[in-house]
Scaffold this motif. Structure first.
Motif, PDB file in Angstrom:
ATOM      1  N   ILE A   1     -53.482-123.097  12.925  1.00 24.23           N
ATOM      2  CA  ILE A   1     -54.744-122.949  12.198  1.00 24.23           C
ATOM      3  C   ILE A   1     -54.485-122.466  10.775  1.00 24.23           C
ATOM      4  N   ILE A   2     -53.551-121.530  10.618  1.00 23.76           N
ATOM      5  CA  ILE A   2     -53.227-121.052   9.264  1.00 23.76           C
ATOM      6  C   ILE A   2     -52.720-122.208   8.399  1.00 23.76           C
ATOM      7  N   SER A   3     -51.870-123.042   8.985  1.00 20.58           N
ATOM      8  CA  SER A   3     -51.329-124.174   8.216  1.00 20.58           C
ATOM      9  C   SER A   3     -52.428-125.169   7.850  1.00 20.58           C
ATOM     10  N   GLN A   4     -53.365-125.397   8.770  1.00 24.92           N
ATOM     11  CA  GLN A   4     -54.446-126.343   8.490  1.00 24.92           C
ATOM     12  C   GLN A   4     -55.393-125.805   7.420  1.00 24.92           C
ATOM     13  N   ILE A   5     -55.636-124.502   7.423  1.00 27.07           N
ATOM     14  CA  ILE A   5     -56.469-123.901   6.368  1.00 27.07           C
ATOM     15  C   ILE A   5     -55.771-124.049   5.018  1.00 27.07           C
ATOM     16  N   ALA A   6     -54.454-123.844   5.003  1.00 26.02           N
ATOM     17  CA  ALA A   6     -53.692-124.020   3.765  1.00 26.02           C
ATOM     18  C   ALA A   6     -53.774-125.462   3.273  1.00 26.02           C
ATOM     19  N   VAL A   7     -53.676-126.420   4.190  1.00 23.68           N
ATOM     20  CA  VAL A   7     -53.791-127.843   3.823  1.00 23.68           C
ATOM     21  C   VAL A   7     -55.186-128.146   3.279  1.00 23.68           C
ATOM     22  N   ALA A   8     -56.214-127.535   3.878  1.00 26.89           N
ATOM     23  CA  ALA A   8     -57.584-127.742   3.404  1.00 26.89           C
ATOM     24  C   ALA A   8     -57.743-127.247   1.967  1.00 26.89           C
ATOM     25  N   TYR A   9     -57.204-126.074   1.674  1.00 26.71           N
ATOM     26  CA  TYR A   9     -57.267-125.563   0.297  1.00 26.71           C
ATOM     27  C   TYR A   9     -56.457-126.447  -0.649  1.00 26.71           C
ATOM     28  N   HIS A  10     -55.349-126.983  -0.151  1.00 22.80           N
ATOM     29  CA  HIS A  10     -54.542-127.913  -0.960  1.00 22.80           C
ATOM     30  C   HIS A  10     -55.358-129.160  -1.307  1.00 22.80           C
ATOM     31  N   ASN A  11     -56.155-129.645  -0.357  1.00 21.89           N
ATOM     32  CA  ASN A  11     -56.926-130.866  -0.581  1.00 21.89           C
ATOM     33  C   ASN A  11     -58.017-130.696  -1.633  1.00 21.89           C
ATOM     34  N   ILE A  12     -58.557-129.473  -1.765  1.00 26.62           N
ATOM     35  CA  ILE A  12     -59.585-129.248  -2.793  1.00 26.62           C
ATOM     36  C   ILE A  12     -58.964-128.634  -4.049  1.00 26.62           C
TER      37      ILE A  12
ATOM     38  N   ALA B   1     -60.480-144.764  -4.684  1.00 31.57           N
ATOM     39  CA  ALA B   1     -60.100-143.346  -4.744  1.00 31.57           C
ATOM     40  C   ALA B   1     -61.332-142.467  -4.925  1.00 31.57           C
ATOM     41  N   HIS B   2     -62.278-142.918  -5.745  1.00 26.30           N
ATOM     42  CA  HIS B   2     -63.507-142.150  -5.986  1.00 26.30           C
ATOM     43  C   HIS B   2     -64.359-142.074  -4.720  1.00 26.30           C
ATOM     44  N   GLN B   3     -64.374-143.139  -3.933  1.00 31.38           N
ATOM     45  CA  GLN B   3     -65.115-143.113  -2.668  1.00 31.38           C
ATOM     46  C   GLN B   3     -64.583-142.025  -1.745  1.00 31.38           C
ATOM     47  N   LEU B   4     -63.259-141.864  -1.735  1.00 35.18           N
ATOM     48  CA  LEU B   4     -62.643-140.860  -0.873  1.00 35.18           C
ATOM     49  C   LEU B   4     -62.770-139.452  -1.438  1.00 35.18           C
ATOM     50  N   ARG B   5     -62.833-139.342  -2.777  1.00 33.14           N
ATOM     51  CA  ARG B   5     -62.940-138.033  -3.432  1.00 33.14           C
ATOM     52  C   ARG B   5     -64.083-138.081  -4.451  1.00 33.14           C
ATOM     53  N   PRO B   6     -65.327-138.094  -3.979  1.00 28.11           N
ATOM     54  CA  PRO B   6     -66.461-138.279  -4.905  1.00 28.11           C
ATOM     55  C   PRO B   6     -66.635-137.149  -5.906  1.00 28.11           C
ATOM     56  N   ASN B   7     -66.108-135.962  -5.616  1.00 24.81           N
ATOM     57  CA  ASN B   7     -66.275-134.829  -6.522  1.00 24.81           C
ATOM     58  C   ASN B   7     -64.979-134.450  -7.238  1.00 24.81           C
TER      59      ASN B   7
END
Length: 545
Positions: free
Chosen positions: A214-225, A374-380
């Protein structure tokens, strides 16, 4: 029979101790043990061949076995044979489709007879996916999760087939705690980061607080944004709790690369090499290290090694594409990015990389398509919007370009270039009021974050504002902007010339001695110091594909 009796003699005393065990459970367990015992010799021999990667021999010695475990190993060995030599990336057309079709026919018969367990359903789904029968594969994987909810491999295969939120909502999934992990993982993949973080927080509160996954997945989530500070903090915490962990360390190395943290990346590469140098993640980390040192040939070599270990490693394909871009090998970069998209169509980095590659090749129509995906996948993501705006500008679709730049600023411009590009576009269209407004907001934003020296476009903004105010006979504001132009080498001469013009008009002997502040630049805009109307938000509906 002798082996069965030995097994019974060993296990029955243990079962008899459990007085609460019902008779029906006992009967099921005994039947299961009896079935496995019949194929025990063949299964043990085949498993030895399987471990040695001699899949043909493993399948040969499992012919005619009846137990579910032996049957799965038999079919899975045949499936691996159909993929060709392990460790060699195959083109899509190189897979032995004839063998896969035979497997599909056999598994289909078993499936119709409801004679497949959870692992058999998983393999059937994998074969269907390989044959591009995605709808059928989706249904089979859902059935596999119902049959064997704790098999995480089936959930992950399901992830690869879900393309949007609506498809995820339409699935009928088993009501189990594993479903929560799946949803959190899926939210991360679909860039629904807030929902993913909420899910992981609820799992932590439910009793998984010490889970390194879970810690690794939270880190990946922050990496994605692109919240790099939080992501680095989470990865450092993960390293403290599990210093020998290799999973997700390639993502950690991406963050260290972005921050140019060479000593930390070097330490990570050496550390992982000591743990296991033949892991995909280790090769990716070493590749990132060489890339940070601008040794792009060595970096590409290590990404190729990662792909030999796992041809479906998404990160390695994308990173290798980046390295080929650095080496100006556009054809190889395009091929690498296309492989990444084949592995996962939700990888916005591959779509964005393809757009950049075709931009180098001066093919704006191709760029537009890939940047849209790419914009469809990352609209913001402002980077996608700025790239779209530049594409529209090259295609002379200036109205759409303006919408993209304004939207990029609205969602939080990471590179702080959207307003400058929008201002230059207004300047090109002789819309001086709007251009002035954009330049003022840009200067205010830069001054407020204290990064003045890092923004070379400030000289452009002050140069334009000085001329604009001079033409509007607002000499005080023009004087301030001309003074600021003198702070930059590329605008110093123009600033001095403008100061002389202002001096002649105003009849002042020494204009440089006048001390004026910059309230219209530092503070909020007001009716007295803003020469233009405020821009209204633009509709981006025509931009979104």
């Amino acid at each position: 029979k002798k082996k069965i009796s030995i097994l019974m003699a060993l296990i029955l005393p243990l079962l008899l101790v459990l007085s609460s065990l019902c008779s029906s459970c006992l009967a099921a367990i005994l039947a299961f043990l009896s079935e496995d015992a019949q194929d025990l010799d063949a299964y043990t021999l085949a498993k030895s061949f399987y471990d040695l990667k001699e899949y043909d021999r493993a399948a040969y010695f499992l012919r005619g076995c009846k137990s579910q475990k032996a049957y799965f190993l038999y079919m899975y060995s045949r499936y691996l044979v159909s993929l060709g030599p392990i460790g060699r990336p195959l083109e899509k057309g190189q897979v032995k489709n004839e063998s896969l079709r035979e497997l599909r026919v056999e598994l289909s018969k078993k499936h119709k007879a409801k004679d497949l367990d959870g692992f058999g359903l998983y393999l059937y789904g994998v074969v269907l996916r390989k044959l591009d029968l995605f709808k059928e594969a989706l249904d089979v994987f859902v059935e596999a999760t119902h049959c064997l909810p704790l098999h995480w491999g089936a959930w992950l295969e399901l992830c690869n087939l879900i393309t949007n939120k609506d498809m995820l909502k339409s699935l009928t999934l088993p009501d189990t705690w594993v479903k929560e992990f799946f949803l959190a993982h899926m939210y991360t993949e679909l860039q629904m980061i807030e929902e993913a973080l909420q899910k992981y927080q609820s799992l932590i509160e439910a009793g998984f607080s010490k889970s390194t996954y879970i810690i690794s997945q939270i880190a990946v989530a922050y990496h994605n944004i692109r919240d790099i500070d939080k992501a680095l903090s989470m990865f450092n915490e993960l390293r403290k709790q599990d210093p020998y962990r290799i999973e997700n360390m390639d993502t950690f190395s991406n963050l260290l690369y972005v921050r140019s943290m060479k000593p930390e990346l070097s330490y990570l590469a050496h550390n992982l090499c000591d743990i296991d140098k033949y892991r995909v993640e280790t090769c990716c980390v070493i590749g990132n290290y060489y890339s940070l040192r601008s040794q792009h040939e060595k970096a590409a070599l290590y990404f190729q090694r990662a792909l030999k270990l796992n041809p479906r490693c998404l990160g390695a394909w994308t990173l290798m594409g980046h390295e080929y871009m650095e080496m100006k090998n556009t054809s190889a970069a395009i091929q690498a990015y296309r492989h990444a998209i084949e592995v996962n169509k939700r990888d916005y980095r591959a779509w964005y990389g393809l757009g950049q590659t075709y931009e180098i090749l001066k093919m704006p129509f191709y760029c537009l398509y890939y940047y849209r995906r790419a914009h469809q996948l990352r609209p913001n993501d402002s980077r996608m919007l700025v790239a779209l705006g530049e594409c529209y500008e090259k295609l002379n679709q200036l109205a759409e370009a303006k919408k993209c730049y304004w939207r990029a600023y609205s969602v939080g411009d990471v590179e702080r270039m959207a307003l400058v590009k929008l201002a230059k576009l207004h300047e090109q269209l002789n819309e001086s009021d709007q251009a002035t407004q954009c330049y003022i907001i840009y200067i205010q934003d830069v001054f407020s974050c204290g990064e003045i020296l890092e923004h070379l476009e400030l000289s452009t903004a002050f140069r334009y504002l000085g001329q604009y105010y001079f033409k509007s006979k607002r000499y005080n504001e023009a004087f301030i902007c001309a003074q600021r132009c003198c702070d930059y080498n590329d605008a110093r001469e123009e600033g001095k010339a403008l100061l002389r013009q202002i001096s002649q008009v105003r009849g002042e002997a020494d204009p440089a001695s006048t001390d004026l502040s910059l309230p219209f630049l530092y503070g909020p805009l007001s009716a007295t110091n803003t020469p233009v109307r405020r821009m209204s938000p633009l509709n981006l509906s025509s931009v979104t594909p």
